[in-house]
Scaffold this active site. Structure first.
Site, mmCIF file in Angstrom:
data_model
loop_
_atom_site.group_PDB
_atom_site.id
_atom_site.type_symbol
_atom_site.label_atom_id
_atom_site.label_comp_id
_atom_site.label_asym_id
_atom_site.label_seq_id
_atom_site.Cartn_x
_atom_site.Cartn_y
_atom_site.Cartn_z
ATOM 1 N N LYS A 49 31.399 39.816 43.079
ATOM 2 C CA LYS A 49 32.997 40.182 42.619
ATOM 3 C C LYS A 49 33.089 39.195 41.248
ATOM 4 C CE LYS A 49 34.741 41.603 46.936
ATOM 5 N NZ LYS A 49 35.698 41.470 48.026
ATOM 6 N N GLN A 93 39.192 36.834 50.732
ATOM 7 C CA GLN A 93 38.238 37.571 51.241
ATOM 8 C C GLN A 93 38.164 37.515 52.739
ATOM 9 O OE1 GLN A 93 35.606 39.094 49.700
ATOM 10 N NE2 GLN A 93 34.803 39.846 51.625
ATOM 11 N N ASP A 116 44.080 43.503 46.246
ATOM 12 C CA ASP A 116 43.678 44.404 47.353
ATOM 13 C C ASP A 116 44.694 45.490 47.861
ATOM 14 O OD1 ASP A 116 40.834 43.962 47.902
ATOM 15 O OD2 ASP A 116 41.271 42.255 49.296
#
Ligand code: NAP
Length: 282
Positions: A49, A93, A116
């Site tokens: 990422k 994460q 997200d």
């Protein structure tokens, strides 16, 4: 003969569009990632990422926190990023260490920095089909792949294997919002094949290597494989028995090179979107 859906190529095209748009911006989008603990796969994902963000000219911050961090300290770290005017997008994460309640951490992210799209506020907007431009990355990536290949979900029977909050559940809403008839299966579903055999669009997100066999797939179905499992020899496997299913499907995604690249591409797309909303007040 089926068409192999090339997620790598679609993702590359979208990333180039994002790069071009970013080059013309005076300020740059900033993605902040929090990783807690030593999960090897998570470290690889975070590294990828960060690399992609760098390639696009985004700013990126990675906060590596110890495995034994307390829930309150982790929330404090999120809140620091919430307050930081230079950070537009925050990602925690997953999975987090077992003693941490992930839902509490997700709830602590400012909804307008929730890249997200897992915060209950953002999730509810999607479930209620309210106007929004941000969607969870993997389901969004799948919808983009379908669009890119001219596959309409309208009126189709879409069967999803998996009901997780990050894939199956939000994907069911996106497909429903696109007028598919949706069936969501899970580990307690009895006679799974009775459902999968009736799918015009079959999406598997169970994390069980090659468990979707040819007999479970309808002739001409669109087959999307979300599963990623690493074999003992280090090889990555999807949920679908690709070699046998590919002759029966009309379209099929490979693993790797299908849904995976789309997830990271949608993360970057969401980062840019949050930047525009926050910075340019669009
Ligand atoms: P998860 O939270 O473990 O969810 C798995 C889902 O599959 C659960 O709903 C589970 O049912 C269901 N399931 C498990 N075994 C089943 C079976 N035999 N029959 C029917 N349903 C079954 O996993 P996830 O986070 O959604 O991820 C799923 C897979 O996708 C993993 O391999 C993950 O690595 C991969 N993934 C890939 C991407 C990508 O970018 N390509 C992104 C995210 C995830 P229950 O709810 O009843 O337990």
């Amino acid at each position: 003969m089926s068409i192999i859906i090339d997620g790598k190529a679609v993702s590359k095209k979208i990333l180039e569009e994002i790069k071009l748009e970013t080059e013309n911006l005076q300020n740059k989008p900033c993605l902040a990632v929090i990783i807690a603990g030593n999960d090897a796969a998570s470290k690889i994902y975070v590294n990828n990422k960060q690399k992609t963000a760098g390639y696009l000219g985004f700013e990126s911050i990675v906060k590596e926190l110890p495995e034994d961090i307390s829930q309150n300290s982790l929330i404090e770290e999120v809140e620091k990023l919430n307050r930081d005017e230079n950070v537009h997008a925050i990602l925690v994460q997953l999975p987090l260490p077992a003693h941490i309640d992930s839902s509490k951490i997700i709830e602590s992210i400012r909804p307008d920095k929730d890249v997200d799209c897992f915060h209950p506020y953002n999730t509810a907007k999607i479930a209620l089909n309210m106007e929004t431009t941000l969607f969870p990355c993997t389901p969004a990536g799948i919808m983009l792949l379908l669009k890119e290949y001219g596959i309409s979900a309208e009126g189709k029977h879409a069967v999803i294997i998996g009901r997780s909050n990050i894939v199956g559940r939000p994907l069911s809403w996106l497909l429903l919002n696109n007028s598919a008839t949706v069936t969501v299966c899970h580990s307690k579903t009895e006679n799974l094949a009775d459902f999968t055999k009736n799918a015009d669009i079959l999406i598997s997100a169970a994390g069980k290597p090659e468990f979707v066999k040819k007999e479970m797939v309808k002739e001409g179905a669109v087959v999307i494989d979300v599963g990623i499992t690493r074999d003992t020899d280090g090889k990555i496997k999807g949920d679908i028995d690709f070699e046998r299913v590919k002759d029966k499907a009309s379209y099929i995604t490979p693993v790797p090179g299908g849904v995976g690249p789309m997830t990271i591409c949608c993360l970057m797309k969401n980062t840019l979107e949050l930047f525009k909303k926050y910075h340019l007040k669009t």
